[in-house]
Design an enzyme around this catalytic site. Sequence first.
Site, PDB file in Angstrom:
ATOM      1  N   ASP A 212       0.858  -1.184   0.000  1.00 62.24           N
ATOM      2  CA  ASP A 212       0.000   0.000   0.000  1.00 62.24           C
ATOM      3  C   ASP A 212       0.904   1.246   0.000  1.00 62.24           C
ATOM      4  O   ASP A 212       1.816   1.334  -0.802  1.00 62.24           O
ATOM      5  CB  ASP A 212      -0.963  -0.040   1.188  1.00 62.24           C
ATOM      6  N   TYR A 342      -3.167  11.111   1.099  1.00 64.08           N
ATOM      7  CA  TYR A 342      -3.736  11.149  -0.249  1.00 64.08           C
ATOM      8  C   TYR A 342      -3.699  12.560  -0.816  1.00 64.08           C
ATOM      9  O   TYR A 342      -3.400  12.753  -1.998  1.00 64.08           O
ATOM     10  CB  TYR A 342      -5.184  10.618  -0.221  1.00 64.08           C
ATOM     11  N   HIS A 400      -4.386  -7.887  -0.026  1.00 64.12           N
ATOM     12  CA  HIS A 400      -3.784  -6.563   0.109  1.00 64.12           C
ATOM     13  C   HIS A 400      -3.001  -6.407   1.403  1.00 64.12           C
ATOM     14  O   HIS A 400      -1.946  -5.784   1.426  1.00 64.12           O
ATOM     15  CB  HIS A 400      -4.898  -5.519   0.035  1.00 64.12           C
TER      16      HIS A 400
END
Length: 425
Positions: A212, A342, A400
Amino acid sequence: MSVMSLTPTRRELLAAATTTVALSLLPKTLRAAGSDAIHPFTVKIPQAELDELRRRIAATRWPDPEPVHDRSQGIQLANLQEIVRYWETEYDWRKAESKLNALPQFITEIDGLDIHFIHVRSKHENALPLIVTHGWPGSIIEQLKIIDPLTNPTAHGANAADAFHLVIPSMPGFGFSGKPNDTGWNPNRIARAWTVLMNRLGYTRYVAQGGDWGSPVSSAMARRNPPGLLGIHINLPATVPQDVAMALAGGAPAPAGLSEKERAAFDSLATFFKKYRAYGAIMGTRPQAIGYALADTPVGLAAWILDYNNGEPERLLNRDDVLDNITLYWLTNTATSAARIYWETSGQSVLLSAAQKTAEISLPVAITVFPGEVYRAPETWARRAYRNLIYFNEVDRGGHFAAWEQPELLAAELRTAFRQLRKST
């Protein structure tokens, strides 16, 4: 940095460990005072905070049920209510707290910010130092299961020659690390901080790993090529070529000439960007706006995290694993500060090779592809993206959150991937 320099809330949450015991784990060179000092750390959440969490859960105002029979509008009401009932009445944060406090934890100031990290040294001689970086919506909770397999390989059927000294930091704005009060804490700045951390710990040769957001952070470390970094391993590689990225962004058909594996990867990515990428767009543009809701309601926070990638955390992990992570976000009030990673990258995907500047990486790169990942990176794309790819393997299970879901498998991958780097130095 001192404990007294923290805000009142963090003073209550971040109580110092017993100095004599904790400092005995550090080399003498690390015990000096000053801005580069390393302080022992213990998690000690006041009971009042846990009582307030339960009160807020009980006071939840629920929305109407979804008018569909699947998760196409988000996590389903009945499903979330069942998890929340367990969170309110049966879940025990103190168990997670005890697991964390059984490990050597520390705080040090880097670039004006408190950085929390776990530091477990192997008992085996010549262990290779490894720094592991988590992502969003994860935390250091993700990596707890890989600590013993990596630092104590002989207890897991592996060779002592494959042991690691392990450093697991909390990313800035996440968990027990400080919350940035300025902008610029992107993967490049975090990579610089991690290099300082490894140097401060006295490591002159080491490797890095991440999935990630840990993938672009580890890749940024490799781009910088600091003295001592031997190579990196990533389990969410930035392999998507520019032509594929442009087709995905424009909703266009797949480019011509893709192989079967490349076409499967394109289709997975198209589904991901169409149905599941909204969380990244929101946090990449309006982290403060969504942050008010995440900071105010624990059930809203839980729904936001549980819905990640169509509910993957819940599908692959048990309830306590998931709630340990969500509760850490809640108790440290870091949902908003974590979301800003982000915004710091303008909402760019960690998957795009051009965005992550993979062509500038000359250090050795190792990749493991897990079948339940957002997409299965084809080896052809990986070799185009990373010019010094020394290891590529597709495994048969896991997703993930590889360290969380398949700790023994990921540990085995890291032993294999980094074995040749041990021999080359």
